[in-house]
Design an enzyme around this catalytic site. Structure first.
Site, PDB file in Angstrom:
ATOM      1  N   PRO A  83      -1.591  11.670   2.939  1.00 54.72           N
ATOM      2  CG  PRO A  83      -2.545  12.088   4.998  1.00 54.72           C
ATOM      3  CD  PRO A  83      -2.617  11.146   3.839  1.00 54.72           C
ATOM      4  CB  CYS A  84       3.729  12.635   1.869  1.00 57.76           C
ATOM      5  SG  CYS A  84       3.079  11.504   0.622  1.00 57.76           S
TER       6      CYS A  84
END
Length: 378
Positions: A83-84
Site C-alpha cells: 500500500p502507498c
C-alpha cells in the site's frame, strides 16, 4: 504443469494474486499478511501449515528474516502490492521518502534479502505516472552488489483476461535471468480474450429476498442466504472459466445484508445503469441537496456489461453495487465470482470482512495470465 515453482506473497490479503499464480504452476512457501482474518482465509483454503503464514507487519518479517533466510535461497518469485497511502500525483515528495509509503520501501528491502529470479509488484493505476521514481528506487535497491535486474511496468486491465469487471492495475515485473521484461508482457498480452459480462457471473445463483432483521448476521434462510448450503450449479462457460472441470455441490458465502425499507425501495425503482440522479427516486433520494457529490451513492449494475470495480467499500454497504435483477446489493459470493475466485474458495470471518477480503484482492484470472507468462520462461 507438473513442476511447481516456489514463491513468496507479501501483503497477500486473502490470496487472489496467489491463487492465480498457483493455477499457473507456482507454489506458496511463505505468506505475509497483517490482517488475521485475511490470513486465516488464505491459510485454510490452502491447508497451509501456520509456520508458512507470517501474520504481522512486514517490518517485523524483514527484521526476523535474517535468521531463516537460508530456507529461501532459491525462490523463483516474490510478489506483492505494498500500500502507498502517501502516493498522489500532486505530491511532489518522492514516493520512497514519504513516511506513509514505508511499506513500499520494506517491499524493496525484502527483495534485496531474497533475490528471487522474478518479482511482481502490483499497485494502482496512478503509480504509472511516477514511473521514473519507481524505476530509480528499484535500481537503487536491487541493482547493486553484483546483482542486475531487468524490469518494467505496464497498466493491465482485468477485463482483457476474461474478468467480468473493469479493474486497472499497474504491474511491475522484473527478473535476474537476463530476460527482456517487454517480452514477458508481450506473452501476457497474447493471453487476452473477451470478457464475460456481469450476467454470466450472476446467472443461476439463488435470488435471495429482503433480509428483515437488522444486526442479525447469524440468520440463515432463503431470504437472507446461507454461509454454506447444498447447491446445483448451472453448467456454463463461466462456471468452467473459474472452476475448471471441478464438480461442485456446495454454495458458500451467498448471504444478503440488511437494508432499510427506503434503500430497498430505491433498489427496486432504479433501472439498470442508473444512479442517484435518476428521476425515479427523486422523491425519496436522501441526498438530493448534494446530488453532485452523491450521484454515485446508488448505482444499479447492468447485466449486459462488465461490472464496475469491486472495492472493499462493500463492507459498509452495497448501494453502489445494486443487483441488476433483484432489490438488493451483490452478495459476497457474487462479488467473489466477479473477481473470478472459484466457487469452492471460502471466505472466513464476519460477513463485512468477506466483502473487505474480496474487494482488496487481485482478480484471480488476471493473476493467472501474469503467472502463465512468467512460467513460460522457466
Amino acid at each position: 504443469m507438473s513442476k511447481k515453482f516456489d514463491f513468496i506473497d507479501l501483503f497477500a490479503g486473502c490470496g487472489g494474486l496467489s491463487l492465480g499464480l498457483e493455477q499457473a504452476g507456482f507454489n506458496p512457501v511463505l505468506v505475509n499478511e497483517i490482517m488475521p482474518q485475511f490470513a486465516e482465509t488464505y491459510r485454510i483454503n490452502r491447508e497451509l501449515d501456520k509456520s508458512s503464514v507470517f501474520v504481522g507487519d512486514i517490518r517485523d518479517l524483514n527484521a526476523d528474516f535474517a535468521a531463516s533466510k537460508s530456507k529461501f535461497d532459491k525462490i523463483t518469485l516474490v510478489c506483492g502490492g505494498p500500500p502507498c497511502q502517501g502516493f498522489s500525483m500532486a505530491n511532489r515528495q518522492r514516493i520512497i521518502d514519504d513516511p506513509r509509503n514505508m511499506l513500499y520501501k520494506e517491499y524493496l528491502k525484502f527483495l534485496c534479502s531474497v533475490r528471487p529470479a522474478f518479482f511482481i509488484m502490483e499497485n494502482v493505476r496512478g503509480m504509472q505516472s511516477r514511473w521514473e521514481e519507481i524505476e530509480s528506487d528499484f535500481n537503487t535497491y536491487l541493482n547493486r552488489d553484483g546483482h542486475e535486474y531487468n524490469f518494467t511496468g505496464k497498466l493491465l486491465l482485468a477485463e482483457d483476461y476474461g474478468v467480468p469487471q473493469h479493474r486497472e492495475r499497474f504491474i511491475v515485473i522484473g527478473n535476474s535471468l537476463g530476460i527482456n521484461p517487454e517480452e514477458i508482457f508481450s506473452r501476457i498480452f497474447a493471453l487476452k480474450r473477451n470478457p464475460f459480462m456481469l450476467r454470466d457471473a450472476l446467472f443461476g445463483l439463488p435470488s435471495l429476498g429482503v433480509k428483515s432483521e437488522k444486526g442479525r448476521n447469524d440468520v440463515e434462510d432463503d431470504d437472507s442466504g446461507y454461509t454454506q448450503v447444498k447447491f446445483t450449479y448451472p453448467d456454463t462457460d463461466f462456471y468452467h472459466f473459474i472452476n475448471g472441470d471441478k464438480q461442485l455441490s456446495i454454495l458458500y458465502n451467498h448471504k444478503n445484508r440488511y437494508n432499510n425499507p427506503r434503500d430497498v425501495e430505491i433498489y427496486s425503482r432504479l433501472p439498470q445503469g442508473t444512479n442517484s440522479l435518476h428521476p425515479s427516486i427523486a422523491d425519496i433520494m436522501p441526498y438530493s441537496r448534494r446530488n453532485a457529490i452523491f450521484k454515485d451513492k446508488y448505482f444499479k449494475l447492468q447485466e449486459d456489461r462488465i461490472c464496475k470495480t469491486i472495492t472493499s467499500h462493500m463492507r459498509y454497504d452495497c448501494n453502489m453495487y445494486i443487483h441488476p435483477w433483484y432489490s438488493r446489493g451483490l452478495s459476497p459470493r457474487e462479488a467473489a465470482r466477479i473477481q473470478t475466485f472459484p466457487d469452492d474458495f471460502i471466505f472466513y470471518g464476519a460477513q463485512n470482512m468477506w466483502y473487505a477480503q474480496i474487494g482488496n484482492a487481485v482478480p484471480v484470472k488476471l493473476a493467472y495470465a501474469i503467472g502463465t507468462a512468467i512460467a513460460s520462461f522457466l
